[in-house]
Design a protein around this motif. Sequence first.
Motif, PDB file in Angstrom:
ATOM      1  N   GLN A  86     -57.523 -44.651 -42.314  1.00 46.35           N
ATOM      2  CA  GLN A  86     -57.080 -45.368 -41.111  1.00 46.35           C
ATOM      3  C   GLN A  86     -57.508 -44.625 -39.853  1.00 46.35           C
ATOM      4  O   GLN A  86     -57.992 -45.235 -38.903  1.00 46.35           O
ATOM      5  CB  GLN A  86     -55.562 -45.518 -41.133  1.00 46.35           C
ATOM      6  CG  GLN A  86     -54.989 -46.172 -39.896  1.00 46.35           C
ATOM      7  CD  GLN A  86     -53.464 -46.161 -39.898  1.00 46.35           C
ATOM      8  OE1 GLN A  86     -52.832 -45.770 -40.867  1.00 46.35           O
ATOM      9  NE2 GLN A  86     -52.880 -46.575 -38.802  1.00 46.35           N
ATOM     10  N   GLU A  89     -61.318 -44.976 -39.356  1.00 44.34           N
ATOM     11  CA  GLU A  89     -61.723 -46.312 -38.913  1.00 44.34           C
ATOM     12  C   GLU A  89     -61.349 -46.572 -37.457  1.00 44.34           C
ATOM     13  O   GLU A  89     -62.048 -47.278 -36.756  1.00 44.34           O
ATOM     14  CB  GLU A  89     -61.093 -47.377 -39.813  1.00 44.34           C
ATOM     15  CG  GLU A  89     -61.677 -47.394 -41.212  1.00 44.34           C
ATOM     16  CD  GLU A  89     -60.912 -48.302 -42.155  1.00 44.34           C
ATOM     17  OE1 GLU A  89     -59.854 -48.849 -41.768  1.00 44.34           O
ATOM     18  OE2 GLU A  89     -61.371 -48.452 -43.308  1.00 44.34           O
ATOM     19  N   ASN A  90     -60.209 -46.025 -37.036  1.00 43.08           N
ATOM     20  CA  ASN A  90     -59.755 -46.242 -35.671  1.00 43.08           C
ATOM     21  C   ASN A  90     -59.194 -44.926 -35.121  1.00 43.08           C
ATOM     22  O   ASN A  90     -57.976 -44.729 -35.095  1.00 43.08           O
ATOM     23  CB  ASN A  90     -58.688 -47.350 -35.640  1.00 43.08           C
ATOM     24  CG  ASN A  90     -58.384 -47.808 -34.241  1.00 43.08           C
ATOM     25  OD1 ASN A  90     -58.892 -47.259 -33.260  1.00 43.08           O
ATOM     26  ND2 ASN A  90     -57.542 -48.811 -34.131  1.00 43.08           N
ATOM     27  N   LYS A  93     -56.292 -44.811 -32.389  1.00 41.61           N
ATOM     28  CA  LYS A  93     -54.961 -45.321 -32.687  1.00 41.61           C
ATOM     29  C   LYS A  93     -54.033 -44.174 -33.105  1.00 41.61           C
ATOM     30  O   LYS A  93     -54.351 -43.374 -33.974  1.00 41.61           O
ATOM     31  CB  LYS A  93     -55.020 -46.358 -33.809  1.00 41.61           C
ATOM     32  CG  LYS A  93     -53.689 -46.994 -34.110  1.00 41.61           C
ATOM     33  CD  LYS A  93     -53.796 -48.020 -35.212  1.00 41.61           C
ATOM     34  CE  LYS A  93     -52.424 -48.597 -35.496  1.00 41.61           C
ATOM     35  NZ  LYS A  93     -52.430 -49.409 -36.704  1.00 41.61           N
TER      36      LYS A  93
END
Length: 123
Positions: A86, A89-90, A93
């Motif tokens: 996660q 990928e980002n 965030k």
Amino acid sequence: MNHETKTMEVPVAIAERVQTLIDAYEIQEKFKAERKVVVNNLLSMDGLSCEMAVYSLAQDELLDTLRFVYELSGTNSKFVKNILTQSRENPKKALSDAQRSSAKSMLFNLINDPSVVSAMKEI
């Protein structure tokens, strides 16, 4: 003794790919060296100081150190894989409070795992 060096022409695409691989290797080695210092510092602390240091890590530092220790430990945690995937990928965030707390707890537990301690001695 004379040594002659011969050069050969290679296509630009191959030369660029080779350079990319060399650059990636250098970045990976730099990452490992930085994380090794961090983990060795954490291992040199007593339990409470280590736990406090882990819990005070910023998110980027936490995730980088968790990834390094996770790879060293050889464990297969679906939770850690999910958090690392996660964040990859980002990267902008922020982790949720529950994820951050769990990641810190997992990092602290992995740092104290005998397999990580022995792996750090071998590096």
